[in-house]
Design an enzyme around this catalytic site. Structure first.
Site, PDB file in Angstrom:
ATOM      1  N   CYS A  62       0.844  -1.194   0.000  1.00 39.59           N
ATOM      2  CA  CYS A  62       0.000   0.000   0.000  1.00 39.59           C
ATOM      3  C   CYS A  62       0.884   1.251   0.000  1.00 39.59           C
ATOM      4  CB  CYS A  62      -0.905  -0.004   1.235  1.00 39.59           C
ATOM      5  SG  CYS A  62      -2.031   1.400   1.253  1.00 39.59           S
ATOM      6  N   CYS A  66       0.365   4.870   6.958  1.00 36.52           N
ATOM      7  CA  CYS A  66      -0.290   4.709   8.268  1.00 36.52           C
ATOM      8  C   CYS A  66       0.670   3.956   9.212  1.00 36.52           C
ATOM      9  CB  CYS A  66      -1.601   3.953   8.109  1.00 36.52           C
ATOM     10  SG  CYS A  66      -2.586   4.557   6.712  1.00 36.52           S
ATOM     11  N   CYS A  69       0.184   0.252  10.363  1.00 34.53           N
ATOM     12  CA  CYS A  69      -0.297  -0.772   9.433  1.00 34.53           C
ATOM     13  C   CYS A  69       0.806  -1.643   8.825  1.00 34.53           C
ATOM     14  CB  CYS A  69      -1.101  -0.118   8.320  1.00 34.53           C
ATOM     15  SG  CYS A  69      -1.899  -1.351   7.266  1.00 34.53           S
ATOM     16  N   CYS A 106     -16.793  -9.058   5.207  1.00 35.19           N
ATOM     17  CA  CYS A 106     -16.159  -7.762   4.978  1.00 35.19           C
ATOM     18  C   CYS A 106     -14.874  -7.938   4.172  1.00 35.19           C
ATOM     19  CB  CYS A 106     -15.855  -7.112   6.328  1.00 35.19           C
ATOM     20  SG  CYS A 106     -15.093  -5.502   6.135  1.00 35.19           S
ATOM     21  N   CYS A 137     -19.765  -5.985   3.304  1.00 36.19           N
ATOM     22  CA  CYS A 137     -19.062  -4.780   3.745  1.00 36.19           C
ATOM     23  C   CYS A 137     -17.761  -4.730   2.963  1.00 36.19           C
ATOM     24  CB  CYS A 137     -18.782  -4.890   5.245  1.00 36.19           C
ATOM     25  SG  CYS A 137     -17.780  -3.527   5.876  1.00 36.19           S
ATOM     26  N   CYS A 197     -19.637   2.276   8.434  1.00 36.97           N
ATOM     27  CA  CYS A 197     -18.910   1.599   9.508  1.00 36.97           C
ATOM     28  C   CYS A 197     -17.654   2.443   9.735  1.00 36.97           C
ATOM     29  CB  CYS A 197     -18.540   0.182   9.065  1.00 36.97           C
ATOM     30  SG  CYS A 197     -17.427  -0.657  10.199  1.00 36.97           S
ATOM     31  N   ARG A 269     -18.273  -2.383  17.650  1.00 40.42           N
ATOM     32  CA  ARG A 269     -17.552  -3.652  17.419  1.00 40.42           C
ATOM     33  C   ARG A 269     -16.252  -3.712  18.204  1.00 40.42           C
ATOM     34  NH1 ARG A 269     -17.072  -3.771  12.099  1.00 40.42           N
ATOM     35  NH2 ARG A 269     -19.192  -4.518  12.005  1.00 40.42           N
TER      36      ARG A 269
END
Ligand code: SAM
Ligand code: DTB
Ligand code: SF4
Length: 347
Positions: A62, A66, A69, A106, A137, A197, A269
Site C-alpha cells: 500500500c 499509516c 499498518c 467484509c 461490507c 462503519c 464492534r
C-alpha cells in the site's frame, strides 16, 4: 460528585459537546458502565452479538504511510504482497464464513483508493457474496462519489472507513492523507445510501482527549455510523508503532462504554486486538455495550482468536449470534441504498 444522568433520557443526539464527552470519560468506572449498560439494554438484546468475518482481498504494497499498518509498502514487516483475489476464491471464503455462522462478510483491500478497473471485479464479488444471503461490507480506502454510487448499486450494505483517532493526532499517524479526506469519503458513502462503519484505534500513544475528540467527531456526524469498530492496536514488528506502551484494559473498556452512550443505536464492534485480551476483558466489553466482533482466525493480515475459543466464550457468557435483521432483504438482492430509497418513498 459526577452526574450519572447525562444519558438518562434515552434520546439519540448529534449535538454532544466535547466537554460532555470528557465528563463521561472522567466518571468512576462503575457509574460509566452502569449508564452504558442501561442504554445498551434499551436498544439491543444484551446477549446478542453480531458476527462479521474479514477477508483481505488485496494484501500489502500500500502506498500510504499509516504508522500502525503492516500493509504499508514503507515498512519491512515480512508481509507477502498479493494482488486482487479472483471472485471464485472470495466466494469460497465467504461460504466458509457463512457456514461458520457469520452474517456479514467484509472485504478489505490495501489501497489508498481503488482504481475503477479494480471496482469491476469488486462489484462482482459483492454480488456473489450477497447471493449467499450474507450482508456485505468493503473497506477499500478513499472513494469518489461515483465509486461510492457504483458500490451501492452493486448492493454493498456497509462501507468501512475509519477516522482512527482525533483530527490533531491523525497528523502524527498518517501523512499521506488528511482527516478531512476521510470525512469526505464518509459523506460519499452516506450520499450513496450505504451504511457507514467507522471507528478507530486505541493504543497508538494518543491521549485521553484524543479518544474523546475521536468519539466526538463520530457522534456529531449528521447521522451516526451504523457500526463503530473500536480496535486495540495490533503491534506488528517493523511498523513505527511497534513497541508502544500497552493500553490500560479499563481505559479501553471506557472507550467502548462512551461510544455506546454517545451512539446508542450503533453496533459497537470489539474489533482488532482480541488475541491480547483475556476473556474477562471481553466480557466486560460486552457488558459496556460492544455487540459485534470479527470472527475467524484472521483479521486482514494478523491473528484473531480461534473460532473454538470464541464459541466457548459465547457459551460461557450465554451470548448468541445476532440474527440478520428481518428487513435484510438479501434474497431479493436489495442493498442498503435501495432500502434507503424505499423508506424515503414511503415516508
Ligand atoms: N486501506 C483501506 C483504509 O485504510 O481505509 C482499508 C484497509 S485498512 C487495513 C482498515 C483499517 O484497519 C484501518 O483504518 C485501521 O483502522 C485498521 N488497522 C490497520 N492496521 C491495524 C493495526 N495494526 N491494529 C489495529 N487496527 C488496524
Ligand atoms: C476495522 O476497524 N478493523 C478491521 C476492519 N475494520 C477492516 C481491520 C483490522 C486490521 C488489523 C491488522 C491486520 O490484520 O492487518
Ligand atoms: Fe494502506 Fe489502509 Fe494500511 Fe493505511 S491502513 S497503509 S491505507 S492498507
Amino acid at each position: 460528585m459526577h452526574s450519572v444522568t447525562a444519558a438518562a433520557n434515552f434520546t439519540v443526539r448529534q449535538d454532544w459537546t466535547l466537554a460532555e464527552i470528557q465528563t463521561l470519560f472522567a466518571l468512576p468506572f462503575n457509574d460509566l458502565l452502569y449508564q452504558a449498560h442501561r442504554l445498551h439494554r434499551r436498544y439491543f438484546d444484551p446477549n446478542a452479538v453480531q458476527i462479521s468475518t474479514l477477508l483481505s482481498i488485496k494484501t500489502g504494497a500500500c502506498p500510504e504511510d499509516c504508522k500502525y499498518c503492516p500493509q504499508s509498502a514503507r515498512y519491512h514487516t515480512g508481509l507477502k504482497a498479493e494482488t486482487l483475489m479472483r471472485v471464485e476464491d472470495v466466494l469460497a471464503q465467504a461460504k466458509l464464513a457463512r457456514d461458520n455462522g457469520a452474517t456479514r462478510f467484509c472485504m478489505g483491500a490495501a489501497y489508498r483508493g481503488p482504481k475503477d478497473k479494480d471496482l469491476d471485479n469488486i462489484v462482482n464479488m459483492i454480488r456473489a457474496v450477497r447471493g449467499l444471503g450474507m450482508e456485505t461490507c468493503a473497506t477499500l480506502g478513499m472513494l469518489t462519489a461515483a465509486q461510492a454510487q457504483r458500490l451501492a448499486d452493486a448492493g454493498l450494505d456497509y462501507y468501512n472507513h475509519n477516522i482512527d483517532t482525533s483530527e490533531d493526532y491523525y497528523r502524527e499517524i498518517i501523512t499521506t492523507r488528511c482527516f478531512q479526506d476521510r470525512l469526505e469519503t464518509l459523506q460519499h458513502v452516506r450520499d450513496a445510501g450505504m451504511h457507514v462503519c467507522c471507528g478507530g484505534i486505541i493504543g497508538m500513544g494518543e491521549g485521553l482527549n484524543d479518544r474523546a475528540a475521536m468519539l466526538h467527531t463520530l457522534a456529531t456526524l449528521p447521522e451516526h455510523p451504523e457500526s463503530v469498530p473500536i480496535n486495540q492496536l495490533v503491534q506488528v514488528e517493523g511498523t513505527p508503532l511497534h513497541g508502544r506502551a500497552a493500553v490500560d484494559p479499563f481505559d479501553f473498556i471506557r472507550v467502548i462504554a462512551v461510544a455506546r452512550i454517545l451512539m446508542p443505536k450503533a453496533h459497537v464492534r470489539l474489533s482488532a486486538g482480541r488475541t491480547q485480551m483475556h476473556d474477562e476483558m471481553q466480557a466486560l466489553a460486552f457488558f459496556a455495550g460492544a455487540n459485534s466482533i470479527f470472527y475467524g482466525e484472521k483479521l486482514l493480515t494478523t491473528d484473531n482468536p480461534e473460532q473454538d475459543a470464541d464459541r466457548r466464550l459465547f457459551a460461557r457468557l450465554g451470548i448468541h449470534a445476532e440474527a440478520l435483521a428481518a428487513d435484510a432483504d438479501l434474497e431479493e438482492g436489495v442493498g442498503a441504498a435501495e432500502k434507503h430509497e424505499q423508506r424515503r418513498a414511503t415516508t
